[in-house]
Design an enzyme around this catalytic site. Structure first.
Site, PDB file in Angstrom:
ATOM      1  CG  ASP A 110      -1.878   1.105   1.289  1.00 54.20           C
ATOM      2  OD1 ASP A 110      -2.727   1.169   0.391  1.00 54.20           O
ATOM      3  OD2 ASP A 110      -1.805   1.920   2.231  1.00 54.20           O
ATOM      4  CD  GLU A 116      15.969 -13.934   3.752  1.00 52.72           C
ATOM      5  OE1 GLU A 116      15.138 -14.445   4.538  1.00 52.72           O
ATOM      6  OE2 GLU A 116      16.645 -12.927   4.031  1.00 52.72           O
TER       7      GLU A 116
END
Length: 552
Positions: free
Chosen positions: A230, A279
């Site tokens: 956002d 990751e």
């Protein structure tokens, strides 16, 4: 056991793999169709009139059958709900109105089992004023180290009675609110680009960076497949918070450079976040809500070491006009192609008037706009209820409205509630199947005629039209993936292009045109089409002659 502890235990469990081959694809996000769920308004399981996570989970088979690839959930975090959940008090806790953390985990597991990815909203520009950091900053007063994690400033004027600069809130009025000191006297001011209940974080502070890396990993460990970010363009403010030097109410999308939007410093944040996302297996993706002055500025957010997608607000804001649409499509493909990113296409969301109403021309034009969008190369976003052909609800009583900008002077129109009215699932009932009782926003009379139950199985319905379009898009080799698009010469008002063996033509005028761009098999039309003349406000997909082997 706390919700935090439960999720920590769950992080060690193996993550379920999405069920189908497309969802497992390493580049699934490049041509994905992503369905936005506004949790308040999708499905209510407990009968309190507010949508919730168990309600969403129960309706996931519907989304799988619709043919989308992923679900994006607007915020469900602990929040006082001053701005529909975009004022977050705790980023690791589910608001009780939506359920619990086990409900969220069960939803993710169920979605994966159905072949759906899950993207969750993240709100990093600001927190709620009930966030523990901000509450402590107010309680401890000037000099508190917690104040450095937000933008607290002394006021201007002889007694500090004026805001620190001339910035305005997107929701109207000054972007600053003055605090009281612990002894009740006027104190410092704090920055909020949106509502006063949404103080902006100071992204120059390392603790803010550390906190959001931790939040990312918390939800990635829960199994989510990515984040919609956002106000992704708003995190970094210009050094020294300089005056704008201009008057007039601000909008999210404009051509002017602003000292609090689209600053170059945001990109180092997203490079850092990309390392966190990488990751995890998946891949897990980041999607920027970035309102920028140009497509070229938007493309900076999706360079190879930053985020994966950015919303295409320039396309969303384009009128139903062949020349404007072609320009927006070319600019998007050129700017995003330069950085190796896919384009995204969107017509509606929880912040804008539904495109059936916004574009004019009613349902016929809305269906045509959808079929054009789904033929474009890249990823597409569908807002809940769009597949039912829902119009904007314009006749909401003032006392029912909850958009915070509705209650402030000089702000945006404050009418975002009209696209957030709970969607109808059944033809009858107190909330047309949204839940066992009423709904948090009033639904219009006759809403049930547009319901899932009424439209399912009707070959002329908008729902079955969406199902057919999404099925073709997934199965056809020349739809969705890639970036190639070849324009075809066409009469005024008509937009036509070829993608491999597929030809798409859109008549953006209300009048029919005696023109047909291809000899071949009609795959799908947004309105009745008999050939030889392209009806007004109609889009047609053809399988070009001699290319039957390239697609469905």
């Amino acid at each position: 056991m706390t919700q935090h502890a439960e999720s920590a235990l769950r992080a060690d469990r193996p993550q379920p793999a999405p069920a189908d081959d497309h969802a497992r694809s390493a580049d699934w996000w490049r041509d994905a169709v992503i369905y936005q769920v506004y949790p308040r308004s999708f499905a209510d399981a407990d009968g309190d009139g507010m949508g919730d996570l168990p309600g969403i989970r129960a309706r996931l088979p519907y989304l799988a059958e619709l043919g989308v690839d992923a679900v994006w959930l607007s915020p469900f975090y602990a929040s006082p709900q001053a701005d529909g959940g975009y004022d977050v008090a705790d980023y690791r806790t589910i608001d009780p109105m939506f359920g619990s953390l086990p409900d969220a985990e069960a939803l993710v597991d169920e979605a994966h089992a159905l072949g759906l990815r899950v993207i969750v909203d993240l709100v990093p520009n600001h927190s709620s004023d009930r966030h523990e950091w901000f509450r402590r900053a107010l309680r401890e007063g000037p000099g508190s180290p917690l104040r450095d994690r937000y933008h607290f400033r002394a006021g201007r004027g002889e007694h500090g009675e004026l805001p620190p600069n001339d910035w305005e809130s997107i929701f109207g009025g000054p972007a600053w609110t003055r605090t009281e000191t612990p002894d009740g006297t006027p104190g410092e001011w704090y920055l909020h680009l949106f509502a006063p209940e949404q103080p902006d974080f100071n992204w120059q502070h390392p603790a803010v960076h550390d906190e959001f890396r931790s939040v990312l990993r918390f939800w990635l460990d829960t199994g989510v497949d990515g984040f919609r970010i956002d106000v992704a363009h708003g995190l970094v403010k210009a050094e020294g918070l300089p005056d704008m030097g201009s008057a007039g109410q601000l909008k999210l999308l404009g051509t002017q450079q602003l000292p609090f939007f689209d600053q170059d410093g945001v990109h180092e944040i997203y490079r850092d976040w990309r390392r966190v996302l990488d990751e995890y297996p998946g891949p897990r993706i980041g999607v920027a809500e970035a309102w920028t002055p140009s497509p070229e500025r938007t493309a900076l957010y999706v360079r190879p070491d930053e985020l994966h997608q950015a919303f295409n607000f320039h396309y969303l804001g384009t009128d139903w006009d062949d020349e404007q649409l072609r320009a927006a499509i070319d600019e998007s493909l050129t700017s995003l192609g330069a950085v190796g990113a896919p384009a995204t296409w969107v017509l509606s969301n929880h912040d804008v008037v539904r495109h059936r109403t916004r574009l004019g021309g009613g349902l016929r034009r809305a269906r045509a706009a959808t079929l054009l969008m789904l033929a474009l190369p890249g990823s597409a976003y569908v807002y809940q209820g769009e597949e039912l052909g829902l119009p904007e609800v314009l006749e909401l009583p003032d006392e029912a409205r909850q958009d915070p900008s509705f209650f402030r002077d000089n702000g945006q129109d404050g009418l975002r509630d009209g696209c957030r009215v709970p969607i109808p699932w059944e033809e009858h009932g107190p909330s047309y199947g949204f839940g066992p009782d009423g709904s948090w926003l009033p639904q219009p009379d006759g809403w049930g005629a547009l319901s899932v139950a009424v439209q399912t199985g009707d070959p002329e319905s908008t729902l079955e039209f969406y199902r057919a379009a999404l099925r073709l898009r997934r199965d056809h080799d020349d739809l969705g993936a890639g970036s190639a698009l070849e324009w075809i010469e066409a009469p005024d008002g008509v937009l036509a292009f070829r993608r491999g063996g597929l030809v798409c033509a859109a008549n953006t005028r209300a009048e029919p045109v005696a023109w047909e761009p291809a000899h071949g098999r009609v795959l799908l039309a947004s309105a009745p089409y008999a050939g030889g003349e392209l009806p007004g406000d109609t889009v047609v997909w053809w399988q070009a002659e001699g290319t039957e082997g390239t697609g469905a």
